[in-house]
Every structure is written in C-alpha cells, then in structure tokens.
Design a protein around this motif. Sequence first.
Motif, short mmCIF file in Angstrom:
data_model
loop_
_atom_site.label_atom_id
_atom_site.label_comp_id
_atom_site.label_asym_id
_atom_site.label_seq_id
_atom_site.Cartn_x
_atom_site.Cartn_y
_atom_site.Cartn_z
N SER A 132 0.82 -1.21 0.00
CA SER A 132 0.00 0.00 0.00
C SER A 132 0.85 1.26 0.00
CB SER A 132 -0.91 0.01 1.23
OG SER A 132 -0.13 0.18 2.41
N THR A 133 0.16 2.38 -0.25
CA THR A 133 0.83 3.68 -0.19
C THR A 133 1.46 3.89 1.18
OG1 THR A 133 -0.67 4.66 -1.81
CG2 THR A 133 0.47 6.17 -0.32
N SER A 134 0.71 3.55 2.24
CA SER A 134 1.22 3.77 3.59
C SER A 134 2.47 2.95 3.86
CB SER A 134 0.14 3.44 4.63
OG SER A 134 -0.26 2.08 4.55
N ASP A 135 2.56 1.74 3.26
CA ASP A 135 3.76 0.91 3.43
C ASP A 135 4.98 1.59 2.81
OD1 ASP A 135 2.46 -1.14 4.78
OD2 ASP A 135 1.88 -2.15 2.92
N GLU A 151 5.26 4.75 2.14
CA GLU A 151 5.48 5.99 2.89
C GLU A 151 6.28 5.71 4.16
OE1 GLU A 151 2.81 9.77 4.52
OE2 GLU A 151 1.87 7.83 4.10
N LYS A 152 5.92 4.65 4.87
CA LYS A 152 6.63 4.28 6.10
C LYS A 152 8.06 3.83 5.79
CE LYS A 152 2.49 2.84 8.63
NZ LYS A 152 1.73 1.67 9.14
N ALA A 153 8.22 3.08 4.70
CA ALA A 153 9.57 2.63 4.32
C ALA A 153 10.46 3.82 4.01
CB ALA A 153 9.48 1.69 3.11
N TRP A 154 9.92 4.79 3.29
CA TRP A 154 10.67 6.01 2.97
C TRP A 154 11.03 6.76 4.26
CZ3 TRP A 154 12.33 8.50 -1.54
CH2 TRP A 154 12.70 9.83 -1.39
N ALA A 155 10.04 6.96 5.13
CA ALA A 155 10.26 7.70 6.37
C ALA A 155 11.30 7.02 7.25
CB ALA A 155 8.94 7.86 7.13
N ASN A 156 11.29 5.70 7.27
CA ASN A 156 12.28 4.97 8.07
C ASN A 156 13.69 5.22 7.57
OD1 ASN A 156 10.39 3.83 9.81
ND2 ASN A 156 10.16 1.97 8.58
N GLU A 157 13.84 5.34 6.27
CA GLU A 157 15.17 5.60 5.69
C GLU A 157 15.60 7.05 5.93
OE1 GLU A 157 17.33 3.61 4.16
OE2 GLU A 157 16.09 1.82 4.34
N VAL A 158 14.67 7.98 5.79
CA VAL A 158 14.99 9.39 5.98
C VAL A 158 15.30 9.70 7.43
CG1 VAL A 158 14.06 11.74 5.83
CG2 VAL A 158 13.67 10.13 3.97
N GLY A 159 14.54 9.05 8.34
CA GLY A 159 14.70 9.31 9.76
C GLY A 159 13.42 9.89 10.33
N SER A 160 13.39 10.02 11.64
CA SER A 160 12.17 10.41 12.32
C SER A 160 11.88 11.90 12.23
CB SER A 160 12.24 10.01 13.81
OG SER A 160 13.36 10.65 14.42
N LYS A 161 12.82 12.68 11.75
CA LYS A 161 12.61 14.12 11.64
C LYS A 161 13.36 14.65 10.43
CE LYS A 161 16.41 15.14 14.84
NZ LYS A 161 16.79 15.82 16.09
N LYS A 162 13.13 15.90 10.11
CA LYS A 162 13.79 16.51 8.97
C LYS A 162 15.29 16.51 9.17
CE LYS A 162 10.00 19.66 7.80
NZ LYS A 162 9.60 21.07 7.67
N ARG A 163 16.03 16.32 8.07
CA ARG A 163 17.48 16.35 8.13
C ARG A 163 17.96 17.74 8.52
NH1 ARG A 163 20.58 12.39 5.06
NH2 ARG A 163 19.21 10.67 4.49
N GLN A 164 19.05 17.76 9.23
CA GLN A 164 19.65 19.04 9.61
C GLN A 164 20.09 19.79 8.37
OE1 GLN A 164 23.03 18.55 12.16
NE2 GLN A 164 23.45 20.73 12.31
N HIS A 212 10.78 14.26 4.55
CA HIS A 212 10.16 13.26 5.41
C HIS A 212 8.70 13.02 5.03
CE1 HIS A 212 8.46 11.48 9.12
NE2 HIS A 212 9.62 10.88 9.17
N GLU A 213 7.91 14.08 4.95
CA GLU A 213 6.48 13.93 4.62
C GLU A 213 6.32 13.80 3.11
OE1 GLU A 213 4.37 13.49 6.95
OE2 GLU A 213 5.75 13.97 8.59
N ILE A 214 6.79 12.68 2.58
CA ILE A 214 6.93 12.55 1.14
C ILE A 214 5.58 12.44 0.43
CG2 ILE A 214 7.23 10.03 1.28
CD1 ILE A 214 8.97 12.49 -1.18
N LYS A 215 4.63 11.69 0.98
CA LYS A 215 3.33 11.53 0.30
C LYS A 215 2.59 12.85 0.20
CE LYS A 215 -0.54 10.31 2.12
NZ LYS A 215 -1.66 9.62 2.81
N ASP A 216 2.50 13.57 1.30
CA ASP A 216 1.80 14.86 1.29
C ASP A 216 2.48 15.84 0.35
OD1 ASP A 216 -0.03 13.90 3.08
OD2 ASP A 216 0.89 14.84 4.84
N THR A 217 3.82 15.81 0.31
CA THR A 217 4.55 16.72 -0.57
C THR A 217 4.25 16.42 -2.03
OG1 THR A 217 6.30 16.92 1.08
CG2 THR A 217 6.83 17.61 -1.16
#
Length: 276
Positions: free
Chosen positions: A11-14, A16-29, A143-148
């Motif tokens: 699914s899209t959420s899967d 999205e979660k996989a992407w977020a896990n790679e990027v990290g829990s917050k925006k990159r510095q 991080h918020e890739i789907k919404d972006t």
Amino acid sequence: MSSNDCVKNISTSDWEKAWANEVGSKKRQKKWTKDTPKIFFEKMAVKDEYHEKLIPKLILNEKDTVLDLGSGEGAVTSLIAEKVKSVTALDSSPVMLDMLKQRIEHYNIDNIDIVEMDIEDATVDNVGEYDVIVASRSFMGIHEIKDTILNINKIAKKYVFLVVFGRNNWNLEKKFYKSIGKDYPDFAPYDYLFNLLISLGIYPNVENFDLIGNRKYDDIEDAFIRMKWKMGNLTEDEIDKIKPFLKENLTLNKEDGMLENPADKADIVLMWWKIK
C-alpha cells in the motif's frame, strides 16, 4: 505470485513508512546555515555534464511559469529562466538564496522570483499554480513525502520533473565513512519513491542520466569544504580525518589541473510525469 503483483499489494502507507524509516524520524539538519563560510555562487555551481543533460529533458516553452523546488544557488534555476516566462526559486536556506541573488545580479536576470520556504510547506494555497515544477536533487531528504507529492501535483498544471539520486551515488563520502567505522547516512532509495508514486496512481517516466564525468576540486581545501558541509553528524576528531583521507584518495588530473577520484561519479535518475 509475480514481482509485479507483490508491488501492487504493497500500500501507499507501506511505501510511505519505508521512505520515512530511511529518511529518519525528523527533517534532516540543514547543511547550509548562517554558520557556513561565505561562498560565492561561481564556486559552488558550475555548469557541468548534469546540467547539459537535464535542461533538454525538461518540456518547457517561452510562455511557461516554473516553480523550482529546492533551487539552491540557482545553477538549474538560471538555465530554466532562459527558456520560460518566469521562474520562482523556492529554498529553505538563506545561504543558498544569497548565492542565487548574487547570480541574478551578476547575470542581470529579471525573471526569477525568490521564496524562502521548506519544500514540505509549499501548497497551492501559499505558492499558487505553475505550469511546470522542477525539483533538482532536492527531494531525497523530505520526510512527509506523500503529502509533498500530492501538494506538488496540485500546484503543477502541465508537468512535474523530479531529479533524484540513484543507489550508486556519493561513493567518495561512503568510502570515508567506512574508513572511520561509521554507517553512511544515505538517502532513501529512489525506487521507494518510484513505487510510492505508482501506489498514488502516478506513473512516471524514468531515466538514468549515466553521467560520464566525476566531481573535480581545485585543491584539497576546496574538496574539504565541499565534503565537510555534507557531514553534519561528524565529531571534530572525525572531521580532522577528512583532509588526510582526501590526500590519499584524490589524484591530479594532468589535463585540467584538478583533483579527482575516477569513481566519484554522480548517479542521477530523472522521474517525470504529465499532469492529468
């Protein structure tokens, strides 16, 4: 079950979660802040093989309005400006936008507007609509890739062009991290983004640029500055190891007098689609 069926069942959420896990829990510095040493645009952004291959791929005409997301110092922005009615350069870094302003003044460009904003915050309500959206190597840390993606699909009226990094990128930095015994903080794989787009009903055209040339540096100090500001998570002791590493791994190209590592090539992938 085929591999295609497996992708469809994710699914899209899967993704999205996989992407977020790679990027990290917050925006990159942010790499470029008020503490970054003063650098002029001529030093940071020289027209190279990447630019020469990218611009002909963009579908543009002289009446188009373009939103350049993550414009940086404007190397791509200024080339697009030559071909369209107007470009809005959006970036969150005052340092990068200062270099863009230098570029605009230096070349007397009159059709580039500047917006200081995070890409994730751009919506049709606060930036308006544009014929074309271009995001050149600026999406991999979002991080918020789907919404972006959903937001830019509303902003764009004709086309969206995303340039992202392939899996075989930044080999020199990866080798340095290995030499100091640390895992390289890589970007989320581009194929996650591709599958996320598919799950959202967006079917992008995909092309690898297969660049021939590698990055070049004036001297060790030039290479050090350009590498250091990509590595915000290093300790002072680890930063002290960068110059010795560069001296060992860069060689002099006798034809142009520049330092280089033949394996230090960019791996660039273009994804683009037409707005329905």
